[in-house]
Design a protein around this motif. Structure first.
Motif: not given
Length: 176
Positions: A95-96, A57-59, A91-92, A51, A98, A54-55
């Motif tokens: 997201a892509w 990766l999401n910032r 990160k990009t 988790r 996912a 994931l945080r």
């Protein structure tokens, strides 16, 4: 993901289909591997470390914008591409892939359960599913190619550990 890509190739490329045969079995394996694709992520949510990753990766931070500008200019010097634990490219990509996985799951379900949607939806779902699958295959091949070019990164993916020197050089904003 690998099983989905290989079975999709066997379903789509006639030469591979002839080598494998047993199309009905390949279809079943493809469908179920597609359905099970989100399971490792869902199971991983139990882990605090997963988790936390994931945080991260999401910032996107200011250093990520610098990294992306350097990548667009094809400036490969490590000092021009500052990164934390994950660089902006990772990160990009995360997201892509996912989002692509969710679209593939949705279009695949429309194609699998044909009685639930009108013909025009299934036709559209097939079009999106096929073209997105091709795109995923190309991007995945590029991703694997980049991993093959960096033995230290591969060791990190396999073991969870990288050398401190590599981390400082490639991910300068990572708290070691």
């Amino acid at each position: 993901m690998g099983v989905c890509v290989v079975t999709a190739a066997c379903l789509y490329v006639p030469q591979l289909a002839e080598l494998v045969g047993r199309r009905a079995l390949v279809v079943v394996v493809h469908e179920w591997s597609g359905l099970l694709l989100p399971v490792p992520v869902l199971v991983g949510l139990v882990s605090r470390a997963f988790r936390a990753d994931l945080r991260l990766l999401n910032r996107f931070g200011p250093h990520d914008r610098v990294w992306l500008r350097s990548a667009l200019r094809r400036d490969a010097r490590p000092e021009s591409r500052p990164a934390g634990k994950f660089n902006a490219g990772q990160k990009t990509y995360a997201a892509w892939i996912a989002g692509a996985t969710l679209v593939m799951l949705g279009t695949g379900l429309m194609m699998w359960f044909t009685h639930l949607t009108p013909l025009v939806w299934r036709t559209s779902a097939t079009f999106v599913h096929d073209w997105l699958a091709l795109t995923i295959g190309i991007v995945l091949a590029g991703h694997i190619g980049m991993a093959l070019a960096d033995p230290e990164a591969r060791r990190g993916m396999r073991t969870g550990w990288v050398s401190r020197e590599w981390a400082k050089r490639e991910h300068s904003h990572w708290r070691l």
